[in-house]
Design an enzyme around this catalytic site. Structure first.
Site, PDB file in Angstrom:
ATOM      1  NE  ARG A 336      -9.144 -49.829 -37.661  1.00 40.09           N
ATOM      2  CZ  ARG A 336      -8.042 -49.500 -37.032  1.00 40.09           C
ATOM      3  NH1 ARG A 336      -6.957 -49.223 -37.710  1.00 40.09           N
ATOM      4  NH2 ARG A 336      -8.014 -49.446 -35.718  1.00 40.09           N
ATOM      5  CG  ASP A 356      -5.742 -52.517 -29.338  1.00 34.83           C
ATOM      6  OD1 ASP A 356      -4.828 -51.717 -29.085  1.00 34.83           O
ATOM      7  OD2 ASP A 356      -6.922 -52.177 -29.538  1.00 34.83           O
ATOM      8  CE  LYS A 442       1.637 -40.561 -33.944  1.00 41.56           C
ATOM      9  NZ  LYS A 442       0.955 -41.245 -35.022  1.00 41.56           N
ATOM     10  CG  HIS A 488      -4.622 -45.690 -27.304  1.00 42.49           C
ATOM     11  ND1 HIS A 488      -5.928 -46.090 -27.386  1.00 42.49           N
ATOM     12  CD2 HIS A 488      -4.643 -44.429 -26.797  1.00 42.49           C
ATOM     13  CE1 HIS A 488      -6.718 -45.109 -26.958  1.00 42.49           C
ATOM     14  NE2 HIS A 488      -5.966 -44.094 -26.595  1.00 42.49           N
TER      15      HIS A 488
HETATM   16 ZN   LIG Z   1      -6.790 -47.757 -28.366  1.00 47.12          ZN
END
Ligand SMILES: [Zn+2]
Ligand SMILES: [Zn+2]
Length: 613
Positions: A336, A356, A442, A488
């Site tokens: 990034r 992740d 979230k 996620h």
């Molecule tokens: Zn993701």
């Protein structure tokens, strides 16, 4: 699309250029009194005016640009002309500020026209530019004068500067481009802080000192954990053997914990076609991707996210309800773009490893799966001794329900499930009303370290839109097609950042289970080297990470060095130990545990590692 998921605490679409990479909030200050953020901001920004006045008195040619409140303080930018100032000048400036302060009784304000503002500030090109900009934005121009110092700004101020601005401290000087743009002139930025009480100022300064001692960049160098090599580039940390071992120990443990809970691990490469990110929407919405490169006439990018990669694996073949929920996990390095000025050791990098996971979940199971992930999250925190954390549950703006993707009934259930999951853990939480992304609610978890600094680590983002974008489905019990939801999940967030936090949290004195070197053997003289080697062999056979320090250096020096490196155990072996087949054990912190047989020591350490204490 996922601007707010899986990031190391940053919100990509609203990047604040003046913020560092710390994401640290000293909550303690807000607990001491009833001041809210706005009042703190007023205090801090007002102090920036005082700083501007002092610098202008000391160096009349200086032009003050902007002086905003920031987290923990304020800064004020100056065009100093040809004058160079350094940290050594800070006491002089502070003194001048104290001198001016008693005459600052009250800010007086006056609305002015653009012409008037341009006339009043014609000597200062920055104020001229700001006046034009405020006007273009349709804002009214207002000058303020706390006492013989006319200024132009758009922030709030305190009522009684002479009484309220007493407890300030200037902290540092740095260069900063006007408006954060490298094409503009480099200005001189002075950072400072101010608190309502002396006690709070002192507490904060003490924390800053502590933080300096624990600075992971300093400890990382001393303990040979990682380095940033200019030849590789800033933002791309290199882990040295001990740092890599630390990272691997942490990752392996977390992988095992996840596998116990049914996560399966995949691996995906670091590069993919731009097309993939167009399908996921990152291409259009995510502004931290590196420039694409060409391979065989097709455009590729370094991956900024793993989501679309994992979606390919989900879609590799038809899925059945029997496989649900499906957890695809990966400790994956993503790339990034971060501005050079914002890079900071391991805390803010350009290549970061995420822990992740993408969980593909039936809508009816969202609650139970969130619960499972939250359980794991708090298990992880407790293992590292983080006992103070709180969760934010971001939900829809109930007045604006149209803008959210997906079935409202599913949203209702999902939001309730998220709240229930944190409630069940008996952790402090708050609701982020209207803070959900349009594709799903979230949970974020903020953790406080030993210095009382708060870090946003975990994100669990529910997503109803990527299953649409990638046409994910599975066949249910009735033979019908159903669409899953995606979770996620990043528990540590960035593993690199988490390591940086851990180094500072433990001040480099890692618990035995994590310590890259758990024990060093120190033979008193070369005569015991053979025995020391034998001990080392037994330690290694017992799974203990150990080294034999048999250099021709005095024993005291070697012990001091091991203590300096914060090795958990020092095992001294002399003639007596060699004869008795024992080791003289010193625990970190200079605790003498006396002589013990090697098997006994191995047994003790194994138990300690097992318990993760
Ligand atoms: Zn993701
Ligand atoms: Zn102001």
């Amino acid at each position: 699309m996922n601007q707010v998921t899986h990031q190391d605490g940053t919100v990509r679409t609203t990047r604040a250029p003046e913020r560092g990479g710390f994401f640290v909030i000293w909550r303690s200050m807000a607990q001491h009194n009833d001041m809210d953020k706005q009042q703190y901001d007023n205090l801090r920004h007002s102090c920036a005016h005082l700083l501007a006045k002092a610098v202008r008195e000391l160096w009349p040619g200086a032009h003050n640009a902007i002086g905003p409140a920031i987290e923990h303080g304020f800064y004020q930018d100056f065009d100093m002309g040809d004058v160079k100032i350094s940290d050594d000048d800070l006491p002089k400036i502070e003194h001048k500020m104290q001198e001016i302060l008693p005459s600052w009784k009250k800010f007086t304000f006056q609305e002015v026209s653009l012409e008037e503002a341009l006339r009043l500030f014609k000597h200062n090109p920055y104020k001229v530019e700001l006046a034009q900009e405020f006007t273009a934005e349709g804002k009214k121009l207002q000058t303020n004068d706390p006492g013989n110092f006319l200024d132009l700004c758009k922030m709030g101020h305190v009522d009684h500067p002479d009484k309220e601005l007493v407890h300030f401290k200037l902290l540092s000087i740095a260069g900063a481009y006007w408006r954060g743009n490298e094409k503009n002139k480099m200005l001189t930025r002075i950072y400072g802080t101010v608190f309502p009480t002396k006690e709070e100022l002192e507490t904060y300064l003490h924390q800053l000192e502590e933080a300096k001692k624990r600075d992971h960049r300093k400890l990382g160098k001393e303990q040979e954990l990682f380095l940033i090599s200019p030849s590789v580039g800033s933002g791309f940390p290199l882990y040295m053997p001990k740092g890599a071992l630390l990272k691997r120990t942490l990752e392996n443990w977390l992988i095992a914990e996840k596998e116990k809970r049914g996560f399966t691990f995949v691996w995906t490469p670091h590069v993919a076609k731009s097309e993939l990110y167009k399908q996921s929407g990152h291409w259009q919405k995510y502004d931290a991707m590196f420039q694409p490169m060409k391979i065989d006439e097709e455009e590729y990018v370094l991956k900024p996210m793993n989501c679309p990669h994992h979606f390919q694996i989900y879609n590799a073949r038809p899925r059945s309800y029997r496989e649900m929920p499906l957890y695809l996990a990966e400790n994956a390095t993503v790339y990034r773009y971060e501005k050079a000025g914002e890079l900071n050791g391991l805390l803010r990098v350009r290549a970061l490893t995420q822990d992740d996971t993408h969980a593909f979940v039936r809508h009816q199971d969202i609650g139970i799966e969130i619960q499972k992930v939250i359980d794991l999250t708090f298990h992880v925190y407790k293992t590292f001794g983080f006992n103070d954390y709180k969760a934010r549950v971001s939900i829809r703006d109930k007045k604006n329900l149209d803008k959210y993707m997906g079935n409202p009934a599913t949203w209702d259930k999902a939001e309730t499930a998220l709240v229930d999951a944190v409630k069940k853990q008996h952790v402090e939480y708050f609701i982020g009303d209207g803070e959900a992304a349009f594709y799903g609610p979230k949970i974020d978890v903020m953790v406080k370290d030993t210095l009382g600094r708060e870090w946003q680590l975990t994100t669990i983002q529910l997503d109803f839109i990527q299953p649409e974008n990638f046409d994910m489905k599975f066949t249910n019990e009735k033979g019908e097609e159903e669409r899953p939801a995606v979770l996620h999940i990043a528990i540590l967030g960035s593993v690199d950042r988490f390591l940086g936090i851990l180094i500072e949290h433990f001040a480099g004195a890692f618990p035995t289970w994590l310590a890259p070197v758990q024990a060093v053997v120190i033979p008193i003289s070369q005569d015991q080297n053979e025995y020391a080697e034998k001990v080392l062999g037994e330690l290694k056979a017992g799974g203990i990470r150990a080294e034999n320090w048999n250099e021709a250096e005095s024993m005291q020096n070697r012990i001091r060095k091991a203590a300096g490196e914060k090795v958990p155990y020092i095992l001294v072996v002399g003639k007596r130990e060699a004869e008795g087949e024992t080791v003289a054990v010193r625990k970190r912190g200079n605790v003498d545990l006396g002589a013990m047989r090697v098997e006994k020591f191995v047994q003790n350490v194994k138990e300690e590692v097992e318990k993760k204490v």
